[in-house]
Write a protein that holds these residues in place. Structure first.
Motif, mmCIF file in Angstrom:
data_model
loop_
_atom_site.group_PDB
_atom_site.id
_atom_site.type_symbol
_atom_site.label_atom_id
_atom_site.label_comp_id
_atom_site.label_asym_id
_atom_site.label_seq_id
_atom_site.Cartn_x
_atom_site.Cartn_y
_atom_site.Cartn_z
ATOM 1 N N GLY A 235 0.810 -1.212 0.000
ATOM 2 C CA GLY A 235 0.000 0.000 0.000
ATOM 3 C C GLY A 235 0.844 1.263 0.000
ATOM 4 N N ILE A 236 1.880 1.278 0.829
ATOM 5 C CA ILE A 236 2.762 2.450 0.881
ATOM 6 C C ILE A 236 3.494 2.622 -0.440
ATOM 7 C CG2 ILE A 236 4.804 3.430 2.000
ATOM 8 C CD1 ILE A 236 3.888 2.076 4.594
ATOM 9 N N SER A 237 3.959 1.514 -1.002
ATOM 10 C CA SER A 237 4.630 1.581 -2.302
ATOM 11 C C SER A 237 3.672 2.081 -3.373
ATOM 12 C CB SER A 237 5.181 0.206 -2.696
ATOM 13 O OG SER A 237 6.162 -0.237 -1.781
ATOM 14 N N GLY A 238 2.400 1.658 -3.257
ATOM 15 C CA GLY A 238 1.391 2.131 -4.199
ATOM 16 C C GLY A 238 1.184 3.635 -4.095
ATOM 17 N N VAL A 239 1.215 4.154 -2.874
ATOM 18 C CA VAL A 239 1.104 5.604 -2.681
ATOM 19 C C VAL A 239 2.305 6.308 -3.310
ATOM 20 C CG1 VAL A 239 1.113 7.461 -0.976
ATOM 21 C CG2 VAL A 239 -0.299 5.432 -0.603
ATOM 22 N N PHE A 240 3.489 5.759 -3.085
ATOM 23 C CA PHE A 240 4.699 6.318 -3.696
ATOM 24 C C PHE A 240 4.573 6.325 -5.223
ATOM 25 C CE2 PHE A 240 7.613 4.874 0.051
ATOM 26 C CZ PHE A 240 7.077 5.884 0.842
ATOM 27 N N LEU A 241 4.012 5.247 -5.757
ATOM 28 C CA LEU A 241 3.829 5.139 -7.205
ATOM 29 C C LEU A 241 2.912 6.257 -7.711
ATOM 30 C CD1 LEU A 241 3.012 1.812 -9.101
ATOM 31 C CD2 LEU A 241 1.931 3.958 -9.705
ATOM 32 N N LEU A 242 1.791 6.462 -7.019
ATOM 33 C CA LEU A 242 0.836 7.501 -7.434
ATOM 34 C C LEU A 242 1.446 8.895 -7.309
ATOM 35 C CD1 LEU A 242 -2.441 6.113 -5.813
ATOM 36 C CD2 LEU A 242 -1.793 6.064 -8.236
ATOM 37 N N VAL A 243 2.225 9.102 -6.261
ATOM 38 C CA VAL A 243 2.887 10.398 -6.096
ATOM 39 C C VAL A 243 3.885 10.622 -7.227
ATOM 40 C CG1 VAL A 243 4.480 11.725 -4.648
ATOM 41 C CG2 VAL A 243 2.586 10.479 -3.596
ATOM 42 N N SER A 244 4.614 9.556 -7.600
ATOM 43 C CA SER A 244 5.577 9.666 -8.699
ATOM 44 C C SER A 244 4.875 10.036 -9.997
ATOM 45 C CB SER A 244 6.339 8.347 -8.868
ATOM 46 O OG SER A 244 7.123 8.060 -7.734
ATOM 47 N N LEU A 245 3.732 9.399 -10.251
ATOM 48 C CA LEU A 245 2.968 9.721 -11.458
ATOM 49 C C LEU A 245 2.452 11.158 -11.409
ATOM 50 C CD1 LEU A 245 0.941 6.407 -11.892
ATOM 51 C CD2 LEU A 245 2.771 7.248 -13.382
ATOM 52 N N TRP A 246 2.012 11.590 -10.233
ATOM 53 C CA TRP A 246 1.517 12.959 -10.078
ATOM 54 C C TRP A 246 2.630 13.971 -10.306
ATOM 55 C CZ3 TRP A 246 2.384 16.492 -5.803
ATOM 56 C CH2 TRP A 246 1.606 17.656 -5.884
ATOM 57 N N LEU A 247 3.804 13.715 -9.706
ATOM 58 C CA LEU A 247 4.937 14.614 -9.896
ATOM 59 C C LEU A 247 5.377 14.645 -11.355
ATOM 60 C CD1 LEU A 247 7.089 13.728 -6.749
ATOM 61 C CD2 LEU A 247 5.786 15.827 -7.146
ATOM 62 N N SER A 248 5.337 13.491 -12.007
ATOM 63 C CA SER A 248 5.695 13.425 -13.419
ATOM 64 C C SER A 248 4.692 14.224 -14.255
ATOM 65 C CB SER A 248 5.726 11.962 -13.897
ATOM 66 O OG SER A 248 6.727 11.233 -13.200
ATOM 67 N N GLY A 249 3.413 14.106 -13.911
ATOM 68 C CA GLY A 249 2.390 14.836 -14.636
ATOM 69 C C GLY A 249 2.528 16.325 -14.480
ATOM 70 N N ARG A 250 2.856 16.784 -13.264
ATOM 71 C CA ARG A 250 3.063 18.209 -13.026
ATOM 72 C C ARG A 250 4.234 18.727 -13.843
ATOM 73 N NH1 ARG A 250 3.782 20.003 -7.052
ATOM 74 N NH2 ARG A 250 3.886 21.989 -8.166
ATOM 75 N N LYS A 251 5.298 17.903 -13.924
ATOM 76 C CA LYS A 251 6.477 18.319 -14.690
ATOM 77 C C LYS A 251 6.140 18.455 -16.170
ATOM 78 C CE LYS A 251 11.277 17.078 -15.629
ATOM 79 N NZ LYS A 251 12.375 16.119 -15.366
ATOM 80 N N THR A 252 5.331 17.518 -16.659
ATOM 81 C CA THR A 252 4.956 17.538 -18.076
ATOM 82 C C THR A 252 4.126 18.768 -18.421
ATOM 83 O OG1 THR A 252 4.956 15.122 -18.125
ATOM 84 C CG2 THR A 252 3.800 16.242 -19.907
ATOM 85 N N LEU A 253 3.264 19.195 -17.484
ATOM 86 C CA LEU A 253 2.379 20.330 -17.740
ATOM 87 C C LEU A 253 3.087 21.684 -17.685
ATOM 88 C CD1 LEU A 253 -0.741 19.165 -15.692
ATOM 89 C CD2 LEU A 253 -0.508 19.220 -18.184
ATOM 90 N N ARG A 254 4.263 21.699 -17.104
ATOM 91 C CA ARG A 254 4.977 22.970 -16.977
ATOM 92 C C ARG A 254 5.527 23.436 -18.314
ATOM 93 N NH1 ARG A 254 8.432 21.871 -11.409
ATOM 94 N NH2 ARG A 254 6.664 21.966 -9.975
#
Length: 254
Positions: A235-254
């Motif tokens: 579960g914790i790793s899954g949260v890390f995974l989602l955060v990584s995807l979110w951070l990647s998405g924010r970077k892409t939108l910049r």
């Protein structure tokens, strides 16, 4: 033949030999034992259910993609491929050596090979851009993704190999119960997962950890501590995974 073409050929040979040896290890099998049968001989809990090892099929498919990608004439003089090519050859050699040592039950030496494999993959990944960095689709799918997935699995495999060697020597885990020892090892893996999230936003690496941790819970349904700690780690790793995807998405939108 120049040195770049020679490197490309050696990478191809390394991939072919590694996959062939791993296949023959279970088809023949070496020393009359399958890889899974040797693993099941240990009384340890840091090992996932059998179906989880199907990830090797994905890993080898991705590595074949990398092998073809690096072999293209247009990539012959690519600086990144030059930096990682021989490290990859080394990883394939020690991967193959590990198989023989494992099947012939030379377990202390398997740990040495596993550590060399882990280090070689770490060096490769550090020489690659993060998955969400700029670059062609081919570079992301055929160069960065294969080694993120491979390193994720070998990280899990290294921890498992350590527990196997300790069991081989009949160590009692410093007085710690095997079930508790699994929880500790999962905590160590989560530290690595956190670092990969912060430093590289490596969702593929983290996805592999989630896959492996769920597999551990599935394999030992009657061990409450193992099941609980494995699901928590997943579960914790899954949260890390989602955060990584979110951070990647924010970077892409910049």
């Amino acid at each position: 033949m120049n040195k770049d073409a020679f490197r490309q050929i050696m990478v191809i040979l390394a991939t072919v030999v590694m996959i062939t040896i791993n296949a023959l290890a279970n088809i023949l099998p070496f020393n009359g034992l399958t890889t899974g049968a040797v693993s099941d001989s240990f009384k340890v809990f840091f090992v996932p259910a059998g179906y989880v090892f199907a990830i090797w099929g994905l890993i080898y498919l991705l590595l074949i993609g990398y092998t073809i990608y690096q072999a293209l004439p247009a990539h012959r003089e690519d600086a990144t491929l030059r930096r990682i090519g021989w490290w990859y050859v080394l990883s394939a050699v020690v991967n193959s050596a590990w198989i023989f040592l494992w099947h012939y039950q030379q377990f202390p030496f398997t740990l040495v090979m596993m550590l060399v494999l882990l280090v070689s993959l770490i060096v490769i990944v550090l020489n690659l851009k993060p998955l969400d960095a700029s670059g062609s689709t081919g570079e992301k799918l055929l160069l960065r993704l294969p080694f993120s997935v491979y390193l994720g699995w070998i990280t899990v495999a290294t921890i498992a190999n350590v527990t196997d060697v300790l069991d081989f020597y009949h160590r009692n885990g410093f007085g710690i119960q095997p079930q508790t020892w699994v929880a500790i090892m999962l905590a160590v893996a989560l530290v690595v997962a956190f670092l990969m999230m912060i430093a590289r936003r490596d969702w593929a690496f983290l996805a592999v950890l989630v896959w492996a941790f769920i597999g551990i819970a599935v394999k030992f349904p009657s061990e409450a501590v193992v099941v609980l700690s494995s699901w928590v780690a997943a579960g914790i790793s899954g949260v890390f995974l989602l955060v990584s995807l979110w951070l990647s998405g924010r970077k892409t939108l910049r």
